[in-house]
Scaffold this active site. Structure first.
Site, PDB file in Angstrom:
ATOM      1  N   CYS A  58      15.804  20.069  -4.918  1.00 45.73           N
ATOM      2  CA  CYS A  58      16.004  20.913  -6.104  1.00 45.73           C
ATOM      3  C   CYS A  58      17.136  21.925  -5.899  1.00 45.73           C
ATOM      4  O   CYS A  58      18.296  21.532  -5.888  1.00 45.73           O
ATOM      5  CB  CYS A  58      14.686  21.575  -6.473  1.00 45.73           C
ATOM      6  SG  CYS A  58      14.663  22.078  -8.192  1.00 45.73           S
ATOM      7  N   HIS A 150      10.353  17.788  -5.922  1.00 44.18           N
ATOM      8  CA  HIS A 150       9.693  18.433  -4.787  1.00 44.18           C
ATOM      9  C   HIS A 150       8.573  17.572  -4.207  1.00 44.18           C
ATOM     10  O   HIS A 150       7.415  17.764  -4.567  1.00 44.18           O
ATOM     11  CB  HIS A 150       9.036  19.741  -5.258  1.00 44.18           C
ATOM     12  CG  HIS A 150       9.996  20.818  -5.600  1.00 44.18           C
ATOM     13  ND1 HIS A 150      10.558  21.638  -4.673  1.00 44.18           N
ATOM     14  CD2 HIS A 150      10.477  21.222  -6.792  1.00 44.18           C
ATOM     15  CE1 HIS A 150      11.343  22.514  -5.260  1.00 44.18           C
ATOM     16  NE2 HIS A 150      11.324  22.288  -6.554  1.00 44.18           N
ATOM     17  N   GLU A 152       7.264  17.868  -1.423  1.00 39.30           N
ATOM     18  CA  GLU A 152       6.390  18.707  -0.581  1.00 39.30           C
ATOM     19  C   GLU A 152       5.233  19.287  -1.387  1.00 39.30           C
ATOM     20  O   GLU A 152       4.298  19.846  -0.807  1.00 39.30           O
ATOM     21  CB  GLU A 152       7.194  19.800   0.136  1.00 39.30           C
ATOM     22  CG  GLU A 152       7.558  21.027  -0.692  1.00 39.30           C
ATOM     23  CD  GLU A 152       8.743  20.815  -1.636  1.00 39.30           C
ATOM     24  OE1 GLU A 152       9.241  19.679  -1.762  1.00 39.30           O
ATOM     25  OE2 GLU A 152       9.162  21.796  -2.267  1.00 39.30           O
TER      26      GLU A 152
HETATM   27  N1  GLN Z   1      16.575  26.105 -11.261  1.00 37.98           N
HETATM   28  C1  GLN Z   1      16.803  26.419  -9.877  1.00 37.98           C
HETATM   29  C2  GLN Z   1      18.286  26.591  -9.627  1.00 37.98           C
HETATM   30  O1  GLN Z   1      19.082  26.264 -10.459  1.00 37.98           O
HETATM   31  C3  GLN Z   1      16.234  25.334  -8.979  1.00 37.98           C
HETATM   32  C4  GLN Z   1      14.733  25.263  -9.166  1.00 37.98           C
HETATM   33  C5  GLN Z   1      13.981  24.706  -7.994  1.00 37.98           C
HETATM   34  O2  GLN Z   1      14.465  24.717  -6.862  1.00 37.98           O
HETATM   35  N2  GLN Z   1      12.757  24.286  -8.241  1.00 37.98           N
HETATM   36  O3  GLN Z   1      18.689  27.059  -8.614  1.00 37.98           O
END
Ligand code: GLN
Length: 175
Positions: A58, A150, A152
């Site tokens: 992410c 994710h 995890e």
């Molecule tokens: N929206 C976050 C970003 O742009 C990432 C979100 C996440 O890591 N779950 O940095």
């Protein structure tokens, strides 16, 4: 996840914590904040050398991209790809979706997405490993693995196992 798979793990908060690592996970969170901290603690230049295998989830994926749409925020930029932050839109801020991941056996992964990015473009060295709604959410470039979601937050360890077995152990540089 990594511990459960038998790896020795440590949190990396300072540059010294990188000593002798075989790989690192860049977690989710807020990519602008993590990016600033990576610079402030001088971790970014070490990771940018490109020797250490990295798995980014992410926000971690965002930091690995060399292009972040509409943003000049700090990043590692180790992967030849463009990402769009918060890309699934308001209707789908958080959701779960099954993902068929190339190279990961045993059926689809359960993807947990939280204000997730997706990849809008990849360079020639980037292998696309998984999609949701036709968008790239899992990819790899050599020793770099990145997912929009994710794993995890599930009990499915297969992607971390893939990282350890195929990416970290497969990395030719480890002396
Ligand atoms: N929206 C976050 C970003 O742009 C990432 C979100 C996440 O890591 N779950 O940095």
């Amino acid at each position: 996840m990594l511990k459960a798979l038998g790896a020795d793990v440590r949190y990396v908060k300072r540059r010294d914590d990188l000593e002798d690592l075989d790989g690192i996970v860049l977690p989710g969170g807020e990519s602008t904040t993590i990016g600033m901290l990576l610079e402030e603690y001088e971790i970014a230049p070490v990771l940018r050398k490109g020797d250490l295998p990295i798995y980014g989830t992410c926000a971690g994926m965002i930091l690995m991209a060399d292009e972040i749409e509409g943003s000049d925020q700090p990043r590692l930029g180790v992967m030849r790809m463009a990402v769009r932050r918060n890309a699934f839109g308001r209707q789908r801020e958080s959701f779960e979706e099954a993902i068929d991941a190339a190279g990961v056996e045993g059926g689809p992964l359960r993807g947990v997405f939280i204000r997730a990015p997706f990849v809008t473009e990849v360079g020639p060295d980037v292998e696309v490993l998984g999609h949701v709604d036709g968008k790239i959410v899992l990819c790899r470039q050599g020793r770099f693995l990145a997912s929009s979601f994710h794993p995890e937050l599930t009990d499915d360890r297969r992607l971390h196992q893939y990282f350890l077995e195929k990416v970290v152990s497969g990395a030719p540089h480890l002396a």
